[in-house]
Design a protein around this motif. Sequence first.
Motif, PDB file in Angstrom:
ATOM      1  N   GLN A 210       1.106  -0.996  -0.073  1.00 41.38           N
ATOM      2  CA  GLN A 210       0.226  -0.027  -0.235  1.00 41.38           C
ATOM      3  C   GLN A 210       0.930   1.485  -0.575  1.00 41.38           C
ATOM      4  OE1 GLN A 210      -2.479   0.539   3.620  1.00 41.38           O
ATOM      5  NE2 GLN A 210      -3.466   1.679   1.944  1.00 41.38           N
ATOM      6  N   SER A 213       4.850   1.929  -4.942  1.00 44.29           N
ATOM      7  CA  SER A 213       4.412   0.999  -5.952  1.00 44.29           C
ATOM      8  C   SER A 213       5.330   0.230  -6.754  1.00 44.29           C
ATOM      9  CB  SER A 213       4.099   1.920  -7.640  1.00 44.29           C
ATOM     10  OG  SER A 213       5.577   2.307  -7.421  1.00 44.29           O
ATOM     11  N   SER A 216       3.873  -2.775  -3.792  1.00 44.54           N
ATOM     12  CA  SER A 216       2.859  -2.933  -4.808  1.00 44.54           C
ATOM     13  C   SER A 216       3.254  -4.006  -5.730  1.00 44.54           C
ATOM     14  CB  SER A 216       1.459  -2.445  -5.405  1.00 44.54           C
ATOM     15  OG  SER A 216       1.181  -2.180  -6.481  1.00 44.54           O
ATOM     16  N   GLN A 220       2.162  -7.648  -5.642  1.00 45.08           N
ATOM     17  CA  GLN A 220       2.165  -8.427  -6.978  1.00 45.08           C
ATOM     18  C   GLN A 220       2.604 -10.175  -7.382  1.00 45.08           C
ATOM     19  OE1 GLN A 220      -0.546  -7.631  -9.716  1.00 45.08           O
ATOM     20  NE2 GLN A 220      -0.511 -10.076  -8.921  1.00 45.08           N
ATOM     21  N   GLU A 242      -8.490  -1.075   2.906  1.00 45.66           N
ATOM     22  CA  GLU A 242      -7.514  -0.204   1.529  1.00 45.66           C
ATOM     23  C   GLU A 242      -6.954  -2.154   0.935  1.00 45.66           C
ATOM     24  OE1 GLU A 242      -8.161   2.414   3.356  1.00 45.66           O
ATOM     25  OE2 GLU A 242      -9.550   2.744   3.256  1.00 45.66           O
ATOM     26  N   GLN A 243      -6.342  -2.312   1.882  1.00 49.57           N
ATOM     27  CA  GLN A 243      -5.691  -3.044   1.847  1.00 49.57           C
ATOM     28  C   GLN A 243      -6.070  -4.473   1.459  1.00 49.57           C
ATOM     29  OE1 GLN A 243      -3.889  -3.593   6.022  1.00 49.57           O
ATOM     30  NE2 GLN A 243      -1.819  -2.258   5.433  1.00 49.57           N
ATOM     31  N   GLN A 245      -8.938  -4.141  -0.192  1.00 46.82           N
ATOM     32  CA  GLN A 245      -9.408  -4.342  -1.647  1.00 46.82           C
ATOM     33  C   GLN A 245      -8.172  -4.600  -2.368  1.00 46.82           C
ATOM     34  OE1 GLN A 245     -11.988  -0.688  -2.251  1.00 46.82           O
ATOM     35  NE2 GLN A 245     -13.244  -1.483  -0.738  1.00 46.82           N
ATOM     36  N   GLN A 246      -6.829  -4.097  -2.272  1.00 42.44           N
ATOM     37  CA  GLN A 246      -6.067  -4.075  -3.296  1.00 42.44           C
ATOM     38  C   GLN A 246      -5.251  -5.090  -3.388  1.00 42.44           C
ATOM     39  OE1 GLN A 246      -2.285  -2.312  -1.520  1.00 42.44           O
ATOM     40  NE2 GLN A 246      -1.376  -2.215  -3.679  1.00 42.44           N
TER      41      GLN A 246
END
Length: 278
Positions: A210, A213, A216, A220, A242-243, A245-246
């Motif tokens: 979060q 980038s 993230s 990923q 937020e976490q 959803q991410q």
Amino acid sequence: AKQQHRGSSQYFSPEMGIDARERFKLLKGLRAGFEENRLFVVYQPQMDLSSGRAIGAEALLRWRTEDGKFVPPDQFIPLAEQSGLIISIGEFVLRTACHQLKRMLEQGHADFRMCINISLAQFRHPGFMNVLSLALRDAGVEGRNIELEITESMAMGDTELVMHLLADIKRSGVTVAIDDFGTGFSSLSHLRQLDVDRLKIDRAFVREAQSSSAGSTIAQMVINLGRGLGLTVIAEGIETEEQRQQLLALGCHEGQGYLFARPMQAEMLERWMSDGQP
Ligand code: C2E
Ligand code: CA
Ligand code: CA
Ligand code: CA
């Protein structure tokens, strides 16, 4: 005993920041605490991140000292590992969690998955499979509702032994997750050889995902790696919406963390499971 010592010594490091005398005192207290039933198990629900339903729980050990203080497991588990006490404490956790699983199943939570942390010394102890089978039998539960969490570093050492152990575990129906995934240095080819079911992404990645980038991108990659190997991926330490959803956007569908629930005592878990579910 020699092997046990060798296996567990890597878990003990001066990082703990306590000297030999304090360690001895703490270990003495732990022994007494264990004998006097001051150790107990709490449970943190694990969620399906999209439906918000609980799918199971992770069993976590607690030690309340005589004067009512809690010693964090990060402090006393290394001591228990180093002294060999983890063999009996680990068996206690296993039995307690299996018994609690039985209650969850009886209360109608079919397919409830109870996740149990296993130490290296415990895993490598010659009696481990026997202890596991007896715990299942005595609680009257099936292997398929149990998952063992072993750390990445545990899964990496002594390949032959680990492969045999994993095969035995699999035969009992019990599944295995690699805990703290991403924090070690497993080679991809080695990881591919290991017959495990799930990867548990360390909460450091959840936090990083979060905040930047690059973070993230790394999250990923870890998720893609797990999925590419045909494994389910679960995230720990989810604290914000937020976490959640991410992680879902990145393809991780299971998780646990303070956003949903803190670790709780058995009776609380039972209540939480029957009231708190959508
Ligand atoms: P772990 O297996 O990685 O367990 C997850 C830890 O994260 C737990 O700490 C849990 O309470 C905490 N946690 C859960 N959700 C959140 C969150 O949203 N935010 C944050 N900041 N933390 C969260 P805990 O209970 O203090 O346990 C620490 C470690 O001690 C565990 O890490 C595990 O390595 C070890 N441990 C605990 N119980 C046992 C046990 O029965 N056997 C063994 N061998 N190790 C255990
Ligand atoms: Ca764990
Ligand atoms: Ca973990
Ligand atoms: Ca950990």
